[in-house]
Design a protein around this motif. Structure first.
Motif, PDB file in Angstrom:
ATOM      1  N   LEU A 263      67.093 -11.373   6.050  1.00 30.49           N
ATOM      2  CA  LEU A 263      67.440 -12.760   6.016  1.00 30.49           C
ATOM      3  C   LEU A 263      68.337 -13.185   7.198  1.00 30.49           C
ATOM      4  O   LEU A 263      68.191 -14.111   7.787  1.00 30.49           O
ATOM      5  CB  LEU A 263      68.014 -13.197   4.779  1.00 30.49           C
ATOM      6  CG  LEU A 263      66.907 -12.972   3.465  1.00 30.49           C
ATOM      7  CD1 LEU A 263      67.716 -13.419   2.116  1.00 30.49           C
ATOM      8  CD2 LEU A 263      66.002 -14.066   3.669  1.00 30.49           C
ATOM      9  N   LEU A 264      69.276 -12.102   7.504  1.00 34.70           N
ATOM     10  CA  LEU A 264      70.136 -12.525   8.761  1.00 34.70           C
ATOM     11  C   LEU A 264      69.421 -12.591  10.058  1.00 34.70           C
ATOM     12  O   LEU A 264      69.768 -13.381  10.820  1.00 34.70           O
ATOM     13  CB  LEU A 264      71.180 -11.128   8.893  1.00 34.70           C
ATOM     14  CG  LEU A 264      72.162 -11.306   7.543  1.00 34.70           C
ATOM     15  CD1 LEU A 264      73.046 -10.032   7.789  1.00 34.70           C
ATOM     16  CD2 LEU A 264      72.879 -12.561   7.795  1.00 34.70           C
ATOM     17  N   TYR A 265      68.591 -11.536  10.170  1.00 34.80           N
ATOM     18  CA  TYR A 265      67.356 -11.528  11.411  1.00 34.80           C
ATOM     19  C   TYR A 265      66.880 -12.957  11.525  1.00 34.80           C
ATOM     20  O   TYR A 265      66.811 -13.727  12.642  1.00 34.80           O
ATOM     21  CB  TYR A 265      66.375 -10.579  11.407  1.00 34.80           C
ATOM     22  CG  TYR A 265      65.557 -10.402  12.499  1.00 34.80           C
ATOM     23  CD1 TYR A 265      66.072 -10.113  13.700  1.00 34.80           C
ATOM     24  CD2 TYR A 265      64.434 -11.113  12.415  1.00 34.80           C
ATOM     25  CE1 TYR A 265      65.199 -10.017  14.890  1.00 34.80           C
ATOM     26  CE2 TYR A 265      63.531 -11.251  13.762  1.00 34.80           C
ATOM     27  CZ  TYR A 265      63.903 -10.648  14.802  1.00 34.80           C
ATOM     28  OH  TYR A 265      63.095 -10.682  15.790  1.00 34.80           O
ATOM     29  N   GLU A 266      66.076 -13.609  10.420  1.00 36.82           N
ATOM     30  CA  GLU A 266      65.433 -14.718  10.458  1.00 36.82           C
ATOM     31  C   GLU A 266      66.530 -16.023  10.781  1.00 36.82           C
ATOM     32  O   GLU A 266      66.088 -16.841  11.634  1.00 36.82           O
ATOM     33  CB  GLU A 266      64.961 -14.863   8.971  1.00 36.82           C
ATOM     34  CG  GLU A 266      64.174 -16.325   8.906  1.00 36.82           C
ATOM     35  CD  GLU A 266      62.817 -16.432   9.575  1.00 36.82           C
ATOM     36  OE1 GLU A 266      62.241 -17.336   9.739  1.00 36.82           O
ATOM     37  OE2 GLU A 266      62.306 -15.311   9.572  1.00 36.82           O
ATOM     38  N   ARG A 267      67.723 -15.934  10.345  1.00 27.76           N
ATOM     39  CA  ARG A 267      68.538 -16.960  10.595  1.00 27.76           C
ATOM     40  C   ARG A 267      69.176 -16.798  12.264  1.00 27.76           C
ATOM     41  O   ARG A 267      69.051 -17.720  12.694  1.00 27.76           O
ATOM     42  CB  ARG A 267      69.880 -16.798   9.737  1.00 27.76           C
ATOM     43  CG  ARG A 267      70.986 -17.791  10.181  1.00 27.76           C
ATOM     44  CD  ARG A 267      72.056 -17.832   8.922  1.00 27.76           C
ATOM     45  NE  ARG A 267      71.908 -18.394   7.740  1.00 27.76           N
ATOM     46  CZ  ARG A 267      72.610 -18.777   6.761  1.00 27.76           C
ATOM     47  NH1 ARG A 267      73.822 -18.172   6.856  1.00 27.76           N
ATOM     48  NH2 ARG A 267      72.098 -19.076   5.701  1.00 27.76           N
TER      49      ARG A 267
END
Length: 273
Positions: A263-267
């Protein structure tokens, strides 16, 4: 080697938009030109001259072979390097992690390569195993009427069936300066330049996201996987802690970490310009 008569082209079996990101990683200034269904990279510099010291110059075939291999390893399309100097001319075909294949002619057109190289060349490019292979094998036979430039033009003629069509003026035998002037504006070209490691990392991420694993790295499918990992990881971690089971607790922690990182990578990528 007479560097003033030396020239080179990199031909990629992909459109310029696809080639551009990986071409940046070569850390060389180049002009990127559309060649119908292929793309052509024209070096702006002359790295084979090694600063003008002829005794220290690296052969043009070695330079181009290294570039072709580097591009092919990071892509799903083949890369064909064409090169020529005062003594010889030839090609190197690189495709994925397979060993590159090449062929060489002397300036007068005398073939000095192995016939098997032409058959491998045809197979890797998906050429006609009968007609195209026969045309390629003609290039490996003595012909006093064909010099090295004519041999390379014959090779390119065979590749027209794959959708390759070089712009006028980009042809074997031209000097590096001439190739650069032909490819330069006002023709529609892109300049490929090294912009530092930050952009290089971004290019690598773009390449991964555009590959077959891309949907599992970024996008709705990747977010769904991350959510499942978080949903499964938390109860598994708690259950392992209550049962004092280090293995299950560790598995839950790994799932939580993977989901959170996803999720952090996506953001982070969503906010990348």
């Amino acid at each position: 080697m007479n560097a003033t008569s030396t020239g080179a082209l990199l031909l990629c079996r992909a459109d310029p938009e696809t080639v551009r990101p990986l071409a940046h990683l070569l850390r060389e200034q180049m002009l990127l030109v559309r060649a119908e269904e292929w793309s052509a990279l024209v070096p702006e510099g002359k790295p084979w001259r090694a600063g003008g010291a002829e005794q220290d110059a690296e052969p043009v075939d070695r330079v181009l072979g290294g570039w072709a291999t580097a591009l092919a390893v990071g892509s799903t399309w083949p890369v064909l390097a064409l090169w020529w100097d005062a003594d010889r001319a030839g090609y190197t075909l690189a495709a994925g992690f397979r060993r590159p294949v090449g062929y060489v002619w002397l300036t007068d057109g005398t073939p000095v390569g192995e016939d098997e190289a032409m058959r491998t060349f045809a197979a890797r490019l998906g050429l006609d195993p009968v007609l195209d292979v026969q045309a390629l094998e003609q290039l490996t036979r003595p012909d006093p009427e064909s010099d090295a430039e004519a041999r390379l033009r014959g090779l390119l003629a065979v590749l027209t069936g794959t959708g390759l069509a070089l712009p006028a003026g980009l042809s074997p035998g031209e000097t590096a300066d001439r190739l650069r002037s032909v490819a330069a504006p006002p023709r529609q070209v892109d300049r490929v330049e090294w912009a530092g490691w930050r952009d290089a990392v971004r290019v690598e991420l773009d390449a991964v996201e555009s590959s077959r694993v891309g949907p599992w790295v970024r996008g709705p499918r990747a977010r769904a996987v991350a959510a499942v990992q978080l949903a499964a990881g938390l109860p598994l971690l708690l259950w392992g802690a209550r049962r004092r089971s280090g293995g299950w607790a560790a598995a839950g922690a790994v799932l939580l970490a993977q989901g959170a990182l996803g999720l952090l990578y996506e953001r982070a990528r969503a906010g990348t310009p």
